[in-house]
Design an enzyme around this catalytic site. Structure first.
Site, PDB file in Angstrom:
ATOM      1  N   LYS A  35     -49.275 -20.130 -24.438  1.00 49.33           N
ATOM      2  CA  LYS A  35     -49.945 -20.907 -25.486  1.00 49.33           C
ATOM      3  C   LYS A  35     -51.425 -20.522 -25.592  1.00 49.33           C
ATOM      4  O   LYS A  35     -51.924 -20.192 -26.676  1.00 49.33           O
ATOM      5  CB  LYS A  35     -49.814 -22.396 -25.160  1.00 49.33           C
ATOM      6  CG  LYS A  35     -50.412 -23.315 -26.221  1.00 49.33           C
ATOM      7  CD  LYS A  35     -50.499 -24.759 -25.764  1.00 49.33           C
ATOM      8  CE  LYS A  35     -49.143 -25.373 -25.479  1.00 49.33           C
ATOM      9  NZ  LYS A  35     -48.434 -25.772 -26.712  1.00 49.33           N
ATOM     10  N   ARG A  42     -52.926 -29.626 -22.675  1.00 49.12           N
ATOM     11  CA  ARG A  42     -51.541 -29.149 -22.602  1.00 49.12           C
ATOM     12  C   ARG A  42     -51.374 -28.087 -21.524  1.00 49.12           C
ATOM     13  O   ARG A  42     -52.316 -27.388 -21.189  1.00 49.12           O
ATOM     14  CB  ARG A  42     -51.113 -28.519 -23.937  1.00 49.12           C
ATOM     15  CG  ARG A  42     -51.093 -29.477 -25.097  1.00 49.12           C
ATOM     16  CD  ARG A  42     -50.756 -28.720 -26.380  1.00 49.12           C
ATOM     17  NE  ARG A  42     -51.263 -29.403 -27.546  1.00 49.12           N
ATOM     18  CZ  ARG A  42     -50.488 -30.142 -28.365  1.00 49.12           C
ATOM     19  NH1 ARG A  42     -49.204 -30.265 -28.133  1.00 49.12           N
ATOM     20  NH2 ARG A  42     -51.023 -30.739 -29.410  1.00 49.12           N
ATOM     21  N   MET A  44     -43.394 -29.652 -18.360  1.00 50.49           N
ATOM     22  CA  MET A  44     -44.680 -30.109 -17.815  1.00 50.49           C
ATOM     23  C   MET A  44     -45.324 -31.132 -18.753  1.00 50.49           C
ATOM     24  O   MET A  44     -44.764 -31.474 -19.780  1.00 50.49           O
ATOM     25  CB  MET A  44     -45.581 -28.901 -17.557  1.00 50.49           C
ATOM     26  CG  MET A  44     -45.105 -28.108 -16.332  1.00 50.49           C
ATOM     27  SD  MET A  44     -46.160 -26.714 -15.947  1.00 50.49           S
ATOM     28  CE  MET A  44     -45.818 -25.598 -17.275  1.00 50.49           C
ATOM     29  N   ARG A  69      -5.788   4.680 -12.454  1.00 48.91           N
ATOM     30  CA  ARG A  69      -5.810   4.346 -11.032  1.00 48.91           C
ATOM     31  C   ARG A  69      -4.379   4.168 -10.532  1.00 48.91           C
ATOM     32  O   ARG A  69      -3.579   3.470 -11.164  1.00 48.91           O
ATOM     33  CB  ARG A  69      -6.591   3.047 -10.808  1.00 48.91           C
ATOM     34  CG  ARG A  69      -6.644   2.662  -9.344  1.00 48.91           C
ATOM     35  CD  ARG A  69      -7.457   1.407  -9.120  1.00 48.91           C
ATOM     36  NE  ARG A  69      -6.775   0.233  -9.645  1.00 48.91           N
ATOM     37  CZ  ARG A  69      -7.306  -0.986  -9.630  1.00 48.91           C
ATOM     38  NH1 ARG A  69      -8.513  -1.188  -9.151  1.00 48.91           N
ATOM     39  NH2 ARG A  69      -6.636  -2.013 -10.114  1.00 48.91           N
ATOM     40  N   TYR A 105     -21.437   7.398 -16.463  1.00 48.50           N
ATOM     41  CA  TYR A 105     -20.924   6.422 -17.437  1.00 48.50           C
ATOM     42  C   TYR A 105     -20.692   5.066 -16.787  1.00 48.50           C
ATOM     43  O   TYR A 105     -20.621   4.954 -15.569  1.00 48.50           O
ATOM     44  CB  TYR A 105     -19.627   6.929 -18.081  1.00 48.50           C
ATOM     45  CG  TYR A 105     -18.465   7.000 -17.118  1.00 48.50           C
ATOM     46  CD1 TYR A 105     -17.663   5.885 -16.883  1.00 48.50           C
ATOM     47  CD2 TYR A 105     -18.159   8.183 -16.437  1.00 48.50           C
ATOM     48  CE1 TYR A 105     -16.606   5.932 -15.992  1.00 48.50           C
ATOM     49  CE2 TYR A 105     -17.105   8.247 -15.539  1.00 48.50           C
ATOM     50  CZ  TYR A 105     -16.336   7.103 -15.325  1.00 48.50           C
ATOM     51  OH  TYR A 105     -15.284   7.151 -14.439  1.00 48.50           O
TER      52      TYR A 105
END
Lengths: 902, 902
Positions: free
Chosen positions: B27, B97, B108, B646, B879
């Site tokens: 801010k 603030r 807060m 696999r 990859y």
């Protein structure tokens, strides 16, 4: 100059020497050494192992230089022996033998009497004047050569019992039957002459080739057969088992024949320079008159004692060599002295006396058992033969097992009937009556009976029965199963994974090898080799305290070693035993075993079942006084030494394996419903408990457990400190994988220590550290060591997670893996240096990168394995920890590591 | 010079700038930036985050220099605003603030209207001529300050609903009731005056202290309250969740107040410089006349559309700011343009109009949804605002999920009743009728119904039901459970671990949140957040093909990325889907899913049960034609691209989970006895199947399985090659831990390839490689890479073994671990870089040390996780492979990795 492939020996000199085993094989190197020493060896030469490798790399051919070198060497042998190879008048005969760098007994081929044919036979007869001897020699050549050389060269692979050798033996048997004689020696020269004809015809028929008369064809055939046998099935599988690399190759030793079977002035024998069973400094051996070496070894005839000292009650009437041929015995005894002095170690020798002349055929380091190894090593130091370091290296650590445990009487064991074979999980011997439950074990022993507990597998609830048993036998499980771990921890004889047992626990009976063994039947176990026997086999107990040599040797070992040796012990009596064996502290106390007593399991279960933290805390606090008592016992037994205590580790469901009656009862006790209790027990079930909610994950989810355990440790420490007893607790957090886990637990532990010190007003030293037992812990050891004061490698679990092997389930594939050499050995027995060892080294290095003085130890089963201890030494650990009965082994192994890696 | 702790802004200049977020908070930094740009911001100053750290390091005190710096800054503000803090005649009011480096919305404290007391109140009335406004401001200050500052400073921790603020609110409600008014705004100045008296008395009673009249006490109280709130419970737990380090600290911005509630010429609003829901380049916002900012945000009043373009059917009658205050709107729109140009990104702004003057209160990067992020990024490139790389980085990869899946209509979702919350395992939305079994799922869908399959957990036998379901909902399991993996693989909506479900599968009913849901009842799922709704909630489908911006953005991403992106797919339709999403091959085909069809499971079971190798071989060969067909389908779908297959991985017992009827039937089928079959099935049971007889251990124990699978792969390759279809099979050996294991399997695979090529006369390219999924494989990767042509990191299993976590059992402790920050996140979702990542890097490096061109990929679930993909990029993989619906995400994440790590 061309490369030297052939090394000669004989006539008091040699090209080679004992150190050249790699090139010449053990046999060839030692023959050369003896020749150089002037010891009478039949002259000969050795073709190097390089030729073997060449042979296989060059499509089974030889280096071009070889033939000339062999010829030259042969000529030299002829010169020494004053005979000529292939000479019909004065023939030289040769033996052709294998010889690898390390002994591979009986795995490769031998051909004897090479050089005999119809012509030289005549010369041999003329030379020896012993027609029968000569025909017998020729008969032996044909049998051996046709089998070893010809059949193989022809590529014939006969069915079992159909080989040429068997058929020739049949022919010989047939003749003996026809002549109504029993012994080979009953066949006369004439009989043998006929037999040789029959043999030659049969060889022609079976192999399709004449038996070769050319002596040179015989010699090259023999050499080729030896090289060929390096890659025979037997040799390959032996190498796999012993871990001998294929590329070592074998040497070939060609040596002039000498004969112990040329009559009553000839003899043969084998001997050890000391007694290999006791280590006593007595020349020990056996001999036979008029015989060949193989007759002694094969046990066809019962051999005679070598000298007067070797005689026993049974053999006192039999003539020794010392009596039969005093000058020759004296010459032999003299050679024995020279060999021991030269090699500075006990030798295993072979000799032959040919017509009154002594020839040495072999010398090598003699194999001995544990007690003998210790005695011989220490006595050799006393004799000034070797130094202390050498003596320490002379005893293999594993050999000490024979000194620590009762063992079956070897003579009795030989006569007993083997029922089954299992894994040798706990060494030693035991005999007892079979029972099938832990409760029966307890009951029967109360009645004064000696029992052996037989189970499918054991669990923590069997521990009371295991403890009273002489031995434990299980049908399932591996070397690190519950039964194996617990039994080994107590030095108890144990055989596991004995899959031949078909046990019916309800009927209290098992069948095995066709026998039915009922409760109360006697069996005997040899836990050192894993053999189960029917009936009673008596045991013998070695007396360690009286063994001065053992004590002396271990003193030297302690002087050399750099590694500390601690023990894994959960009970004061085990700790005391280990301390007596030389343990310098406790490296691992498993607290979970402490929760199984009947008065303890209940609050434990209450704790597990509790839904609210307050209830859980209340239940867990009931365990505090028990735990405190446990720790006080251990601290007292180990006073002055550190005691490492591991916080609760196993998944909680291990404490609530209940049948439905127990659930009902427990539900009542705890004031809950059966349904709720079942649901809770069910919720604790895990698919992979090994990787589940255990270790510090318990202490993080239920910090009150850690609080209770830490408080019990520190209260015990405070109470004993007050009494003036020195305690050094080391609190160990299990299964840490992240520094955050460790820090969470450490904070609780330190808080408890501070509280107890404040409450009691007593201060004491303590350490907090962690197990390193998952790979991640080793990978982030630098983080963890920022706060952890010590590491202890839990290599059982680390091996499981590094390989992804469950040691409970490895039985499905480990046998195949070992058989196919996918793994060189069981990684749960000997630390996998390449993989797990890498993590151990990494963990140690990284840990010490942030905390240079980090104390590092090992408390897995590997802490008692000599090979693994060597790795621990090299990695720079501070100590190893092992079960009490392995403490002496670890001390010796640590000394070896320090001496070898100097 | 003393250290600068205070940074001023206002009057067209500032000490700070946007880049100083670390010091000034988001801010403060942006207010400074706007001030420097000449944009009207109320002047003020920011106290740096360093003061926050100082405050906590020095027992909650301030640096000595601070007070003077604050005074000086305040004086400068007074100068710009032409008013004086605490001046009864012309008072300056302030807001105080918080502002952290990254936004922590609402975590807060804030205090407004600081500087008001009985005296300055009079001045404010005089200055504004608005008595009611002034009293209201004072009333607000008392409420806020007594709560945020006083109560906390007094150390009072009121029970829920008993705090000072609540009691003051009650007092206000009481007055409104008494006066019969509804709105706060209905209270008159006189009413408020009375209320303030009541408030002050109450504050005194509750807190025991007078409300402070001293403006300086107010300002320092406010500053302290903000710092104090950095370590408030809410803020700490938010930081834990968001991974914000404690040491960042908060800044405090003190700014002169401006009021949007001073009458009809005052207003307030919030706006986005573009539409955050669509990305459209339209100024988008809401405003309220005569209101304070909190009124817009809190939603007490329904705000008005900012401009004509924002108007909808519902709001077309409501006056926009554009119509109400044209010059001010124009000024605002002008500022909007400047801010976007300046920040080159969509901004989220707050403004206030005080009596006809525009003030900007905040600007920050605007949050946007996935479609908006894509559209805005691409349009900004077209507008020349940013370059392509920036555009690619503007879209978070995970945001693409919103473009890929059907989703519940957000408006409808808001109205629906939430039944339960589970883990968001498969993103997207779905609605359907509940069924409880896979068979019912199949049956109902055949009847044309849309169903949601609800199970305790799923197993491979549920796959047919899962496949036809709109979505899958399970009571158990985690993000990588079977249900989650399978559903995600198909891009199917899925929620797992929804423990609130109490399912009775037999009765086909479940209870949840007090409702009973029967079979056939409608429910809806938002799988992106894990929410389960009662009834039908309509879905919307994003049209990806028509989304030109998406296509353009992905094109840029592909240009930047270095990593290839493959997919995990077991079926041709999944492969095709993935290819459409941009997959460049298959990185993992799990063959085990192929064995569950009814005609396949039988020979599979025969194979498992077979005792002799010949029987096993016969059974397994029955599977060959099916497998060949499977592979042909995949190869065709992926033609021209590599396909990694696999070999069989799971433990065999997964294929024989049978009830007693099935056992009977199977025993009959196989011609064996129930007893024998049971014994075999029992013998397959493992204590830790994850670490048991699976992976290549199967292929080594049963080489015929590997032979069959390899043959099927190569026969399929040959057949398609013959047809001119390009195939690149890559055969992958699972669970390798030693080079010997790999070599054993590789030999079989290459033998099969050679056989098939010889038999068919067709040649084709292929690779053989391995998964790296146990730590040992990474540790000895240099050995393995000597023969393996590629590595694929199986990071699911590698995470399990590295941590020693069973992902099936992690539910017992993971929630506690995350909550207590023992782990920063679930390591099965995002790769644990410090531990597992170390092994991945080591494996890659070691592998390439012996085979520099080793192809390396990842096929665990992490292959689709952006953070993990970043690691894969840094490690230098070739990859990543992920489920089809994550392919676009992986492409974008790979581009991010390449751009960020440049």
């Amino acid at each position: 100059m061309s490369k030297k492939y052939v090394f000669e020996f004989g006539g008091g000199k040699a090209d080679g020497k004992a150190e050249m085993k790699e090139l010449l094989g053990g046999k060839g190197a030692n023959l050369a050494e003896m020749a150089s020493l002037g010891i009478p060896v039949p002259p000969g030469f050795t073709i190097t192992t390089e030729v073997c490798n060449y042979y296989y790399q060059h499509n089974k051919s030889y280096p071009p230089e070889l033939e000339a070198q062999v010829k030259q060497a042969l000529a030299n042998v002829e010169g020494i022996m004053q005979a000529k190879f292939g000479d019909p008048a004065n023939p030289l005969l040769l033996s052709i033998r294998s010889g690898a760098r390390s002994s591979m007994p009986g795995m490769m081929e031998t051909v004897l009497n090479v050089g005999l044919n119809e012509k030289t036979l005549k010369g041999l007869i003329a030379k020896t004047g012993n027609e029968r001897f000569a025909y017998d020699a020729y008969r032996r050549l044909i049998m051996m050569y046709s089998d070893v050389v010809m059949e193989k060269a022809a590529g014939i692979e006969p069915e079992e019992g159909r080989g040429v050798r068997v058929q020739l033996e049949h022919a010989m048997e047939k003749m003996k039957k026809k002549l109504h004689v029993v012994q080979d020696t009953d066949l006369t020269a004439a009989d043998l002459k006929k037999l040789i004809k029959i043999f030659k015809t049969k060889v022609k028929t079976i192999i399709g080739k004449e038996f070769p008369d050319d002596p040179y064809e015989q010699i090259w055939g023999g050499i080729g057969a030896v090289f060929q046998s390096w890659n025979g099935k037997r040799a390959i599988s032996y190498r796999r088992i012993e871990g001998i690399p294929d590329e070592w190759g074998t040497a070939v030793t060609v040596q002039s024949m000498v004969f112990g079977n040329m009559g009553d002035k000839s003899a043969t024998g084998v001997a050890f320079t000391r007694n290999p069973a006791t280590g006593e400094n007595v020349f020990y051996g056996e001999w036979l008159v008029n015989a060949q070496g193989e007759d002694v070894v094969a046990g066809i005839r019962t051999p005679n004692p070598l000298n007067m000292k070797n005689k026993t009650e049974d053999t006192k009437e039999i003539q020794s060599l010392e009596e039969a041929m005093p000058p020759l015995y004296k010459e032999l005894a003299n050679i024995r002295d020279r060999l021991e002095k030269h090699y500075t170690d006990m030798q295993d020798i072979e000799f032959t006396i040919q017509e009154g002349r002594l020839w040495m055929l072999q010398t090598r380091t003699g194999k001995r058992n544990g007690p003998a190894a210790v005695k011989a090593a220490v006595e050799m130091v006393r004799e000034g033969l070797i130094d202390e370091a050498t003596a320490v290296l002379r005893v293999r650590p594993a050999q000490l097992d024979e000194l620590l445990h009762d063992m079956l009487d070897p003579a009795e064991e030989q006569k007993a009937r083997v029922l089954a074979k299992g894994l040798p999980a706990g060494p030693g011997g035991a005999t007892g009556q079979v029972v099938f439950t832990a409760d029966d074990a307890a009951k029967w022993t109360k009645e004064g009976k000696k029992i052996i507990l037989v189970r499918h597998e054991t669990s923590p609830e069997d521990v009371h029965g295991m403890h009273v048993a002489e031995a434990v036998l299980t049908a399932r499980g591996g070397m690190t199963s519950h039964a194996a771990l617990v039994a080994r921890g107590w030095g108890k004889c144990c055989i596991v994974g004995c899959s031949a047992l078909d046990i019916d626990t309800n009927k209290k009976v098992m069948t095995v090898s066709g026998r039915t063994i009922k409760e109360g039947d006697w069996i005997s176990l040899n836990g050192s080799v894993g053999r189960v026997y029917e009936g009673k086999v008596p045991s013998v107990r070695p007396d360690l305290a009286a063994n001065k040599e053992y004590t002396e040797l271990m003193g030297w070992a302690d002087k050399f070693r750099k590694l500390g040796v601690r023990t894994n012990a959960d009970r004061p009596q085990d700790a005391a035993q280990a301390r007596a064996f030389g343990a310098e502290g406790i490296g691992l106390t498993r607290t979970e075993h402490m929760f199984f007593g009947p008065e303890r399991i209940k609050p434990m279960r209450e704790m597990i079942i509790a839904e609210k933290e307050a209830d859980r805390r209340e239940a867990v606090m009931k365990l505090l006084p028990f735990q405190r008592q446990d720790f006080m016992g251990l601290f007292e037994a180990m006073q002055g030494l550190p005691v490492t205590i591991r916080l609760l580790d196993p998944p909680l469901h291990e404490f609530v394996t209940l049948d439905s009656d127990q659930i009902k009862e427990l539900a009542k006790d705890l004031g809950t419903t059966v349904k709720k209790l079942k649901a809770r027990v069910e919720s604790l079930h895990e698919l992979n408990p090994m990787l589940g909610h255990r270790g510090c994950r318990l202490g993080i989810a239920y910090p009150e457990i850690t609080e209770m355990q830490a408080r019990a440790i520190f209260e015990a420490a405070a109470e004993l400190t007050k009494k003036g007893i020195k305690v050094y607790p080391e609190v160990m957090v299990p299964l840490v994988g992240t520094a955050t886990e460790y820090n969470h637990q450490e904070a609780i532990i330190r808080r408890m220590a501070a509280e107890v010190m404040k409450e009691t007003g007593v201060t004491f030293e303590y350490l907090v550290g962690t197990m390193i037992e998952v790979p991640r812990a080793a990978l982030v050891a630098d983080d963890i060591a920022k706060t952890a004061e010590f590491f202890s490698f839990g290599t059982n679990d680390l091996t499981q997670t590094t390989f992804g092997f469950s040691r409970d389930d490895i039985g499905g594939f480990l046998p195949i893996y070992l058989q196919q050499r996918i793994l060189p050995e069981d990684p749960f027995q000997s630390l996998d240096e390449r993989g797990v060892g890498q993590l151990v080294e990494m963990g140690t290095k990284k840990g010490r990168s942030t905390r240079p003085k980090l104390k590092v130890g090992i408390c897995g089963e590997h802490g008692g394995d000599p090979k693994s201890i060597d790795l621990c030494h090299r990695v720079g650990m501070d100590y190893v920890s092992c079960s009490p009965f392995r403490v002496p082994i670890a001390r010796l192994a640590a000394a070896h590591a320090a001496l070898i890696n100097k």
